[in-house]
Design a protein around this motif. Structure first.
Motif, short mmCIF file in Angstrom:
data_model
loop_
_atom_site.label_atom_id
_atom_site.label_comp_id
_atom_site.label_asym_id
_atom_site.label_seq_id
_atom_site.Cartn_x
_atom_site.Cartn_y
_atom_site.Cartn_z
N ARG A 1 -20.46 13.43 -1.03
CA ARG A 1 -20.34 14.12 0.26
C ARG A 1 -20.80 13.20 1.40
O ARG A 1 -20.18 13.17 2.45
N TYR A 2 -21.87 12.44 1.18
CA TYR A 2 -22.31 11.47 2.20
C TYR A 2 -21.19 10.47 2.46
O TYR A 2 -20.87 10.16 3.61
N SER A 3 -20.57 9.97 1.39
CA SER A 3 -19.46 9.02 1.55
C SER A 3 -18.32 9.64 2.34
O SER A 3 -17.68 8.97 3.15
N ALA A 4 -18.06 10.92 2.13
CA ALA A 4 -17.01 11.60 2.87
C ALA A 4 -17.37 11.70 4.36
O ALA A 4 -16.48 11.59 5.22
N PHE A 5 -18.65 11.87 4.68
CA PHE A 5 -19.06 11.84 6.09
C PHE A 5 -18.86 10.44 6.66
O PHE A 5 -18.35 10.28 7.77
N VAL A 6 -19.25 9.41 5.91
CA VAL A 6 -19.11 8.03 6.37
C VAL A 6 -17.64 7.70 6.63
O VAL A 6 -17.29 7.09 7.64
N LEU A 7 -16.76 8.11 5.73
CA LEU A 7 -15.34 7.80 5.82
C LEU A 7 -14.55 8.81 6.64
O LEU A 7 -13.33 8.69 6.77
N ASP A 8 -15.24 9.84 7.17
CA ASP A 8 -14.61 10.90 7.96
C ASP A 8 -13.47 11.57 7.19
O ASP A 8 -12.31 11.53 7.59
N LEU A 9 -13.84 12.17 6.05
CA LEU A 9 -12.89 12.87 5.18
C LEU A 9 -13.19 14.37 5.17
O LEU A 9 -13.74 14.90 4.19
N PRO A 10 -12.84 15.09 6.23
CA PRO A 10 -13.18 16.51 6.30
C PRO A 10 -12.54 17.35 5.19
O PRO A 10 -13.12 18.35 4.76
N ASP A 11 -11.38 16.97 4.70
CA ASP A 11 -10.73 17.73 3.63
C ASP A 11 -11.58 17.71 2.36
O ASP A 11 -11.71 18.73 1.67
N TYR A 12 -12.17 16.55 2.04
CA TYR A 12 -13.03 16.47 0.86
C TYR A 12 -14.29 17.30 1.07
O TYR A 12 -14.74 18.00 0.15
N LEU A 13 -14.86 17.23 2.26
CA LEU A 13 -16.07 18.02 2.53
C LEU A 13 -15.79 19.51 2.36
O LEU A 13 -16.59 20.23 1.74
N LEU A 14 -14.67 19.98 2.87
CA LEU A 14 -14.32 21.39 2.71
C LEU A 14 -14.06 21.75 1.25
O LEU A 14 -14.44 22.83 0.78
N ALA A 15 -13.44 20.85 0.51
CA ALA A 15 -13.12 21.11 -0.90
C ALA A 15 -14.38 21.18 -1.77
O ALA A 15 -14.37 21.83 -2.82
N THR A 16 -15.46 20.52 -1.35
CA THR A 16 -16.70 20.52 -2.13
C THR A 16 -17.74 21.50 -1.57
O THR A 16 -18.87 21.51 -2.02
N TRP A 17 -17.33 22.30 -0.61
CA TRP A 17 -18.19 23.31 0.01
C TRP A 17 -17.88 24.65 -0.64
O TRP A 17 -16.72 25.03 -0.76
N HIS A 18 -18.88 25.39 -1.05
CA HIS A 18 -18.66 26.67 -1.72
C HIS A 18 -17.94 27.64 -0.77
O HIS A 18 -18.30 27.74 0.41
N PRO A 19 -16.92 28.37 -1.26
CA PRO A 19 -16.15 29.28 -0.40
C PRO A 19 -17.01 30.33 0.32
O PRO A 19 -16.64 30.77 1.41
N SER A 20 -18.14 30.71 -0.27
CA SER A 20 -18.96 31.75 0.37
C SER A 20 -19.67 31.27 1.63
O SER A 20 -20.08 32.09 2.47
N THR A 21 -19.81 29.96 1.82
CA THR A 21 -20.51 29.44 2.99
C THR A 21 -19.68 28.40 3.76
O THR A 21 -20.13 27.89 4.78
#
Length: 117
Positions: free
Chosen positions: A4-24
């Motif tokens: 997830r940190y790497s996704a922030f560094v690389l600006d990959l919002p789709d990955y961040l959303l995919a690894t975020w629990h649907p309830s939050t």
């Protein structure tokens, strides 16, 4: 957590959303061209059954301003995959001196590394 940190560094919002629990999970994440992530330190992590946690510190720069994000994050494992639930973030401003160690973690002096632009 590191992915997830790497996704922030690389600006990959789709990955961040995919690894975020649907309830939050938020409905969307916009691009962030202002924040430059420099360093991640995992201070503590663990798991009990299907629950996990990570206490980390991430150093970043926005323009000429340096800051540290410290958070204790909670994760849950579902169908063999870990999902970010939530955390309690705290942001602290840094004011590195010219001869101080660089906040990026290089071990060099600030003035010789990421210092004055």
């Amino acid at each position: 957590m590191r992915s997830r940190y790497s996704a922030f560094v690389l600006d990959l919002p789709d990955y961040l959303l995919a690894t975020w629990h649907p309830s939050t999970r938020p409905s969307s994440l916009g691009p962030d061209a202002v924040t430059v992530w420099k360093c991640l330190e995992v201070l503590e992590s663990g798991e009990e059954g299907e629950r996990g946690w990570v206490h980390f510190r991430a150093t970043f720069r926005e323009g000429k301003r340096w800051s540290v994000l410290e958070e204790s994050s909670r994760f849950v494992r579902e169908a063999g995959r870990w999902f970010y639930l939530d955390g309690n973030p705290a942001v602290h401003r840094l004011k590195p001196g010219r001869n101080a160690p660089c906040p990026c973690g290089s071990g060099r002096k600030f003035k010789s590394c990421c210092g004055p632009f």
